[in-house]
Motif scaffolding. Structure first.
Motif, PDB file in Angstrom:
ATOM      1  N   ILE A 106       2.224   2.409  -1.252  1.00 16.41           N
ATOM      2  CA  ILE A 106       1.296   2.669  -2.049  1.00 16.41           C
ATOM      3  C   ILE A 106       1.866   2.730  -3.599  1.00 16.41           C
ATOM      4  O   ILE A 106       1.639   2.595  -4.761  1.00 16.41           O
ATOM      5  CB  ILE A 106       0.790   4.276  -1.551  1.00 16.41           C
ATOM      6  N   ALA A 107       3.230   3.432  -3.581  1.00 17.21           N
ATOM      7  CA  ALA A 107       4.164   3.311  -4.794  1.00 17.21           C
ATOM      8  C   ALA A 107       4.184   2.050  -5.279  1.00 17.21           C
ATOM      9  O   ALA A 107       4.055   1.748  -6.668  1.00 17.21           O
ATOM     10  CB  ALA A 107       5.293   4.108  -4.517  1.00 17.21           C
ATOM     11  N   ALA A 108       4.390   0.958  -4.560  1.00 15.72           N
ATOM     12  CA  ALA A 108       5.002  -0.290  -5.159  1.00 15.72           C
ATOM     13  C   ALA A 108       3.529  -0.678  -5.817  1.00 15.72           C
ATOM     14  O   ALA A 108       3.418  -1.552  -6.691  1.00 15.72           O
ATOM     15  CB  ALA A 108       5.276  -1.313  -4.195  1.00 15.72           C
ATOM     16  N   GLY A 109       2.258  -0.608  -5.014  1.00 10.00           N
ATOM     17  CA  GLY A 109       0.939  -0.963  -5.660  1.00 10.00           C
ATOM     18  C   GLY A 109       0.792   0.095  -6.845  1.00 10.00           C
ATOM     19  O   GLY A 109       0.034  -0.888  -7.651  1.00 10.00           O
ATOM     20  N   GLY A 110       1.069   0.958  -6.928  1.00  9.08           N
ATOM     21  CA  GLY A 110       1.003   1.654  -8.281  1.00  9.08           C
ATOM     22  C   GLY A 110       1.877   1.364  -9.313  1.00  9.08           C
ATOM     23  O   GLY A 110       1.179   1.070 -10.430  1.00  9.08           O
ATOM     24  N   VAL A 111       3.006   0.733  -9.069  1.00  7.79           N
ATOM     25  CA  VAL A 111       3.657   0.110 -10.223  1.00  7.79           C
ATOM     26  C   VAL A 111       2.898  -1.085 -10.513  1.00  7.79           C
ATOM     27  O   VAL A 111       2.951  -1.211 -11.767  1.00  7.79           O
ATOM     28  CB  VAL A 111       5.171  -0.008  -9.629  1.00  7.79           C
ATOM     29  N   PHE A 112       2.598  -1.823  -9.579  1.00 14.36           N
ATOM     30  CA  PHE A 112       1.837  -3.026 -10.094  1.00 14.36           C
ATOM     31  C   PHE A 112       0.752  -2.746 -11.033  1.00 14.36           C
ATOM     32  O   PHE A 112       0.418  -3.431 -11.926  1.00 14.36           O
ATOM     33  CB  PHE A 112       1.565  -3.908  -9.056  1.00 14.36           C
ATOM     34  N   LEU A 113       0.036  -1.816 -10.530  1.00  8.52           N
ATOM     35  CA  LEU A 113      -1.335  -1.229 -11.162  1.00  8.52           C
ATOM     36  C   LEU A 113      -0.923  -0.827 -12.800  1.00  8.52           C
ATOM     37  O   LEU A 113      -1.849  -1.228 -13.504  1.00  8.52           O
ATOM     38  CB  LEU A 113      -1.772  -0.115 -10.555  1.00  8.52           C
ATOM     39  N   ALA A 114       0.219  -0.075 -12.658  1.00 12.70           N
ATOM     40  CA  ALA A 114       0.435   0.440 -14.172  1.00 12.70           C
ATOM     41  C   ALA A 114       0.902  -0.952 -15.049  1.00 12.70           C
ATOM     42  O   ALA A 114       0.290  -1.002 -16.209  1.00 12.70           O
ATOM     43  CB  ALA A 114       1.805   1.162 -13.952  1.00 12.70           C
ATOM     44  N   TRP A 115       1.613  -1.847 -14.396  1.00 12.62           N
ATOM     45  CA  TRP A 115       1.719  -3.178 -15.407  1.00 12.62           C
ATOM     46  C   TRP A 115       0.541  -3.726 -15.585  1.00 12.62           C
ATOM     47  O   TRP A 115       0.369  -4.153 -16.813  1.00 12.62           O
ATOM     48  CB  TRP A 115       2.806  -3.938 -14.455  1.00 12.62           C
ATOM     49  N   TRP A 116      -0.385  -3.803 -14.546  1.00 17.11           N
ATOM     50  CA  TRP A 116      -1.705  -4.646 -14.874  1.00 17.11           C
ATOM     51  C   TRP A 116      -2.368  -3.978 -15.728  1.00 17.11           C
ATOM     52  O   TRP A 116      -2.950  -4.556 -16.995  1.00 17.11           O
ATOM     53  CB  TRP A 116      -2.578  -4.664 -13.455  1.00 17.11           C
ATOM     54  N   VAL A 117      -2.628  -2.569 -15.745  1.00 15.27           N
ATOM     55  CA  VAL A 117      -3.338  -1.795 -16.971  1.00 15.27           C
ATOM     56  C   VAL A 117      -2.699  -2.022 -18.261  1.00 15.27           C
ATOM     57  O   VAL A 117      -3.417  -2.186 -19.316  1.00 15.27           O
ATOM     58  CB  VAL A 117      -3.262  -0.311 -16.253  1.00 15.27           C
ATOM     59  N   TRP A 118      -1.299  -2.014 -18.251  1.00 12.18           N
ATOM     60  CA  TRP A 118      -0.659  -2.001 -19.807  1.00 12.18           C
ATOM     61  C   TRP A 118      -0.722  -3.401 -20.085  1.00 12.18           C
ATOM     62  O   TRP A 118      -1.104  -3.637 -21.362  1.00 12.18           O
ATOM     63  CB  TRP A 118       0.711  -1.737 -19.439  1.00 12.18           C
ATOM     64  N   PRO A 141       3.045   4.737  10.095  1.00 12.15           N
ATOM     65  CA  PRO A 141       4.333   4.746   9.478  1.00 12.15           C
ATOM     66  C   PRO A 141       4.119   5.697   8.094  1.00 12.15           C
ATOM     67  O   PRO A 141       4.077   4.672   7.341  1.00 12.15           O
ATOM     68  CB  PRO A 141       4.979   3.324   9.789  1.00 12.15           C
ATOM     69  N   ASN A 142       4.617   6.933   7.956  1.00 13.02           N
ATOM     70  CA  ASN A 142       4.237   7.480   6.578  1.00 13.02           C
ATOM     71  C   ASN A 142       5.380   6.965   5.603  1.00 13.02           C
ATOM     72  O   ASN A 142       5.047   6.736   4.516  1.00 13.02           O
ATOM     73  CB  ASN A 142       4.683   9.102   6.724  1.00 13.02           C
ATOM     74  N   ASN A 143       6.660   6.427   5.969  1.00 11.05           N
ATOM     75  CA  ASN A 143       7.546   6.311   5.111  1.00 11.05           C
ATOM     76  C   ASN A 143       7.091   4.841   4.211  1.00 11.05           C
ATOM     77  O   ASN A 143       7.093   4.406   3.106  1.00 11.05           O
ATOM     78  CB  ASN A 143       9.034   6.142   5.612  1.00 11.05           C
ATOM     79  N   LEU A 144       6.857   3.846   5.248  1.00 13.23           N
ATOM     80  CA  LEU A 144       6.050   2.679   4.842  1.00 13.23           C
ATOM     81  C   LEU A 144       5.000   2.684   4.116  1.00 13.23           C
ATOM     82  O   LEU A 144       4.880   1.962   2.850  1.00 13.23           O
ATOM     83  CB  LEU A 144       5.639   1.708   6.008  1.00 13.23           C
ATOM     84  N   SER A 145       4.085   3.790   4.320  1.00 18.77           N
ATOM     85  CA  SER A 145       2.700   3.867   3.793  1.00 18.77           C
ATOM     86  C   SER A 145       2.990   4.414   2.073  1.00 18.77           C
ATOM     87  O   SER A 145       2.562   3.908   1.299  1.00 18.77           O
ATOM     88  CB  SER A 145       2.014   5.085   4.134  1.00 18.77           C
ATOM     89  N   ARG A 146       4.101   5.237   2.138  1.00 20.15           N
ATOM     90  CA  ARG A 146       4.154   5.737   0.801  1.00 20.15           C
ATOM     91  C   ARG A 146       4.961   4.625   0.135  1.00 20.15           C
ATOM     92  O   ARG A 146       4.541   4.404  -1.297  1.00 20.15           O
ATOM     93  CB  ARG A 146       5.439   6.936   0.921  1.00 20.15           C
ATOM     94  N   TRP A 147       5.882   3.706   0.554  1.00 23.35           N
ATOM     95  CA  TRP A 147       6.582   2.751  -0.421  1.00 23.35           C
ATOM     96  C   TRP A 147       5.596   1.785  -0.774  1.00 23.35           C
ATOM     97  O   TRP A 147       5.396   1.018  -1.757  1.00 23.35           O
ATOM     98  CB  TRP A 147       7.606   2.058   0.422  1.00 23.35           C
TER      99      TRP A 147
END
Length: 254
Positions: free
Chosen positions: A239-251, A231-237
């Motif tokens: 991945i995006a949620a994981g990226g936001v968490f990663l941005a917080w983790w790196v910061w 499911p492309n839409n689910l995959s995008r959401w």
């Protein structure tokens, strides 16, 4: 970085996952970059190592795509390839000259930008899909779109697949399949020239490069099937949620 079975296994799995995510969403670095950080590499070394590992995995696809897009218009293809090479080298040089402290401060924001791009991708594609019919000067689009995209790709690269696709849709009147091929060529060239800068002027963990490259070859087998049935839409959401968490983790980590 310590060389151990556990480290090698993590790098291989990260490479495989990055290749899969890169195939589906163009955001491979959101997987591979934090894995390198977790194994003890500093942000600059992790970014340089990650870029070099991805070049090897995309080399074959870039060569195949290059032969096909070259047949569609050799002169225009050459113009764009030269710009991608210069932009990628400039981005790599910018990373090396500004140093680790500046990159460490920017990295969370770059990751956040890349994460939001994956959500905005459908809008970008719809907005730019008809742009090729415009009679806008090619060099105007190069200056406003392609050069900044290539510099970004050389400097960091996460999310650059999405940005490169939007840029190539703005560049001309090729059909969508040709545009996808051109995106592959320009992204590969930009990463290659940035990597050449990193090889000489940035710290590279060659063990990590080799193991992650081996892991990324897995996406050639799994990627098409996952993209076809997932499911492309689910995959995008996700991945995006994981990226936001990663941005917080790196910061927070910095």
């Amino acid at each position: 970085m310590d060389i151990s079975v556990a480290s090698a296994a993590l790098l291989f799995l990260a490479g495989a996952a990055a290749g899969l995510v890169g195939y589906i969403a163009g955001l491979a670095s959101l997987i591979s970059y934090p894995a390198l950080l977790a194994l003890g590499l500093n942000p600059l070394a992790a970014n340089a190592t990650n870029t070099l590992a991805q070049v090897g995995a995309s080399a074959g696809a870039t060569l195949r795509a290059g032969r096909q897009v070259g047949q569609a218009g050799a002169a225009r293809t050459l113009e764009q390839v030269v710009i991608a090479a210069i932009g990628g080298a400039a981005g790599g040089a910018l990373l090396v000259t500004t140093g680790e402290r500046a990159f460490e401060a920017l990295a969370p924001w770059l990751i956040l930008f890349a994460s939001l791009l994956i959500l905005a991708a459908p809008l970008l594609w719809r907005f730019t899909s008809g742009a090729g019919t415009q009679k806008t000067s090619g060099w105007v689009v190069y200056l406003m779109v392609l050069i900044p995209v290539c510099v970004y790709g050389g400097y960091f690269g996460a999310g650059s697949g999405v940005v490169f696709l939007a840029a190539t849709l703005l560049l001309g009147s090729q059909e969508y399949r040709q545009t996808m091929l051109m995106k592959t060529v320009l992204l590969g060239v930009s990463n290659l020239t940035a990597s050449m800068v990193f090889v000489f002027f940035a710290p590279i963990d060659w063990f990590a490069v080799l193991v992650m490259f081996a892991g990324q070859t897995v996406d050639g087998t799994l990627g098409p099937g996952v993209q076809r049935h997932g499911p492309n839409n689910l995959s995008r959401w996700l991945i995006a949620a994981g990226g936001v968490f990663l941005a917080w983790w790196v910061w927070h980590r910095g």
